[in-house]
Write an enzyme that holds these catalytic residues in place. Structure first.
Site, short mmCIF file in Angstrom:
data_model
loop_
_atom_site.label_atom_id
_atom_site.label_comp_id
_atom_site.label_asym_id
_atom_site.label_seq_id
_atom_site.Cartn_x
_atom_site.Cartn_y
_atom_site.Cartn_z
N ASN A 29 47.19 30.66 32.35
CA ASN A 29 46.45 29.44 32.68
C ASN A 29 46.68 28.42 31.56
OD1 ASN A 29 44.54 27.45 33.06
ND2 ASN A 29 42.84 28.85 33.49
N HIS A 85 46.48 24.91 40.84
CA HIS A 85 46.24 25.24 39.43
C HIS A 85 46.43 26.75 39.28
CE1 HIS A 85 44.64 25.84 35.57
NE2 HIS A 85 43.49 26.34 35.98
N CYS A 113 40.90 21.89 33.78
CA CYS A 113 42.09 22.25 34.58
C CYS A 113 42.39 21.25 35.69
CB CYS A 113 41.90 23.64 35.16
SG CYS A 113 41.66 24.86 33.87
N1 ACO Z 1 40.54 43.90 30.03
C1 ACO Z 1 39.80 44.93 30.50
N2 ACO Z 1 38.57 44.74 31.03
C2 ACO Z 1 38.09 43.49 31.07
C3 ACO Z 1 38.83 42.38 30.57
C4 ACO Z 1 40.10 42.63 30.03
N3 ACO Z 1 40.88 41.64 29.53
N4 ACO Z 1 38.09 41.26 30.75
C5 ACO Z 1 36.95 41.63 31.33
N5 ACO Z 1 36.94 42.97 31.52
C6 ACO Z 1 35.88 43.82 32.09
C7 ACO Z 1 34.52 43.17 31.99
O1 ACO Z 1 33.96 43.39 30.72
C8 ACO Z 1 33.79 43.88 33.11
O2 ACO Z 1 33.41 45.15 32.64
P1 ACO Z 1 31.99 45.79 33.07
O3 ACO Z 1 32.07 45.93 34.56
O4 ACO Z 1 31.97 47.07 32.32
O5 ACO Z 1 30.94 44.79 32.65
C9 ACO Z 1 34.87 44.10 34.17
O6 ACO Z 1 36.13 43.94 33.49
C10 ACO Z 1 34.82 43.10 35.31
O7 ACO Z 1 34.65 41.78 34.77
P2 ACO Z 1 34.62 40.50 35.69
O8 ACO Z 1 34.38 39.31 34.84
O9 ACO Z 1 33.70 40.75 36.84
O10 ACO Z 1 36.14 40.51 36.22
P3 ACO Z 1 36.79 39.60 37.32
O11 ACO Z 1 37.41 40.43 38.34
O12 ACO Z 1 35.87 38.51 37.77
O13 ACO Z 1 38.01 38.91 36.52
C11 ACO Z 1 38.49 36.77 35.50
C12 ACO Z 1 37.73 38.11 35.39
C13 ACO Z 1 39.97 37.10 35.49
C14 ACO Z 1 38.12 35.89 34.33
C15 ACO Z 1 38.13 36.08 36.85
O14 ACO Z 1 36.74 36.09 37.02
C16 ACO Z 1 38.61 34.66 36.95
O15 ACO Z 1 39.79 34.40 37.08
N6 ACO Z 1 37.66 33.67 36.95
C17 ACO Z 1 37.96 32.26 37.25
C18 ACO Z 1 38.69 31.60 36.13
C19 ACO Z 1 38.89 30.13 36.46
O16 ACO Z 1 39.40 29.78 37.49
N7 ACO Z 1 38.41 29.25 35.59
C20 ACO Z 1 38.52 27.83 35.82
C21 ACO Z 1 39.73 27.23 35.24
S1 ACO Z 1 39.87 27.47 33.48
C22 ACO Z 1 39.53 25.95 32.71
O17 ACO Z 1 39.05 25.02 33.26
C23 ACO Z 1 39.89 25.84 31.25
#
Ligand code: ACO
Length: 333
Positions: free
Chosen positions: A284, A254, A113
């Site tokens: 994204n 980003h 990214c």
């Molecule tokens: N729908 C419903 N529930 C979901 C989903 C979904 N699509 N995805 C995950 N969950 C659940 C998980 O299984 C978890 O359930 P559990 O508590 O029973 O285990 C719960 O939701 C919480 O999961 P988290 O991973 O803790 O959720 P979080 O609030 O962190 O959000 C996300 C996840 C959106 C991926 C976030 O962590 C994020 O944006 N991370 C950073 C992404 C990023 O910036 N990446 C770098 C750039 S990408 C690149 O370089 C290609």
């Protein structure tokens, strides 16, 4: 000689996948996706539409808006993690060919990214050293080809698209890219990776069965590092250049997650009108997200000639970066 960003262009594929669409594909809801990410929909390329095709469309717009012809371009840099081909030819070479430009420097950058900011830094260095005059930089992604649509933790996040900019040599210091920070920490490489089809796990039945050639992310850990790292990086680049956050006209981060953007914006005490948000409609798009967002505000007339922009990005590698620059192109109106 200075380097200036003279134009911006983008391409968005036609097909739209909404959060509602995902409700019938995986165990998720529109409410969860909206609340946790800010994403409402994302665009998906057609089956026969390649990363290079989207890059070409964005590039044509950027070249024309810079008032140049393709033969004026002496270097093409494409940032992508979803290249047309594994290893070779590079997507930049394919784009050069499709644009009808041969005998030109062309290569890809793999910085996830943060790719567009890495490409901007490379263009700046080549121009300031006097080696190149007009560099076309592109961020193009067909992430739908490397997403596992059975994994709810990643599939809802990503979309396809492309953005491009022309960076040109100028003697006018007021147009110059002010500063760029780019960095990486490979110790966290396993937080976000496509484990398959490289030499570590060559393409095999196992790679296909276990979907190892798709993106795997430890989202929550990545989130925390992203907020911490991006905040300190943007604070540093502003301090290094004696610029206050209130003097930034457009903060163009980003577009991975609304909550990350909000946390960094709040840390800088930015007003909502300073922050550019497109994550809701594009999701994204990795290296394409910053130029797509920049193009959106240019086309709407919000980005004007001379406006100060602060870019920031964070992605797989881990990589991160920020850039301070004026928009040196013509305003849309
Ligand atoms: N729908 C419903 N529930 C979901 C989903 C979904 N699509 N995805 C995950 N969950 C659940 C998980 O299984 C978890 O359930 P559990 O508590 O029973 O285990 C719960 O939701 C919480 O999961 P988290 O991973 O803790 O959720 P979080 O609030 O962190 O959000 C996300 C996840 C959106 C991926 C976030 O962590 C994020 O944006 N991370 C950073 C992404 C990023 O910036 N990446 C770098 C750039 S990408 C690149 O370089 C290609």
């Amino acid at each position: 000689m200075y380097a200036a960003l003279k134009s911006i262009g983008a391409y968005v594929p036609e097909k739209v996948l909404t959060n509602k669409d995902f409700e019938s594909m995986v165990d998720t809801t529109d409410e969860w996706i909206t609340k946790r990410t800010g994403i409402k929909e994302r665009h998906i390329a057609a089956d026969d539409e390649l990363t290079s095709d989207m890059g070409v469309e964005a590039a044509k717009v950027a070249i024309s808006r810079a008032g140049l012809e393709i033969d004026d371009i002496d270097m093409i840099v494409c940032a992508t993690i979803s290249p047309d081909y594994f290893c070779m030819p590079s997507t930049a070479c394919v784009i050069a060919s499709k644009l009808g430009r041969s005998n030109v420097t062309a290569f890809d950058i793999s910085a996830a990214c943060t790719g567009f900011i890495y490409a901007l830094a490379v263009a700046k260095a080549f121009i300031e050293s006097g080696m190149k005059k007009n560099v076309l930089i592109i961020g193009a992604e067909k992430l739908s080809a490397i997403v596992d649509y059975t994994d709810r933790t990643t599939c809802v996040l990503f979309g396809d698209g492309a953005g491009a900019a022309v960076i040109s040599a100028t003697e006018d210091k007021s147009e110059a890219i002010t500063d760029i920070h780019i960095s990486a920490d490979g110790n966290y490489g396993d937080l976000l990776m496509t484990p398959g089809c490289g030499v570590k796990n060559p393409c095999s039945e196992k790679v296909v069965e276990e979907k190892l050639a798709t993106m795997k992310m430890r989202g929550n850990e990545t989130f925390k590092i992203a907020v911490r790292t991006l905040t300190s990086d943007v604070v540093n680049i502003l301090q290094d250049n004696g610029i206050e956050a209130k003097d930034i006209k457009h903060f163009i981060p980003h577009q991975a997650n609304y909550r990350i953007i909000k946390a960094v914006g709040d840390a800088l005490q930015l007003a909502p009108e300073q922050v550019v948000l497109t994550v809701g409609k594009y999701g994204n798009t990795s290296s394409a997200s910053i130029p797509m967002a920049m193009n959106d505000i240019w086309e709407s007339g919000r980005l004007q000639q001379g406006d100060t922009m602060l870019l920031d990005a964070f992605g797989g590698g881990l990589t991160w970066g920020s850039a301070l620059l004026p928009f040196a192109g013509k305003s849309a109106n």
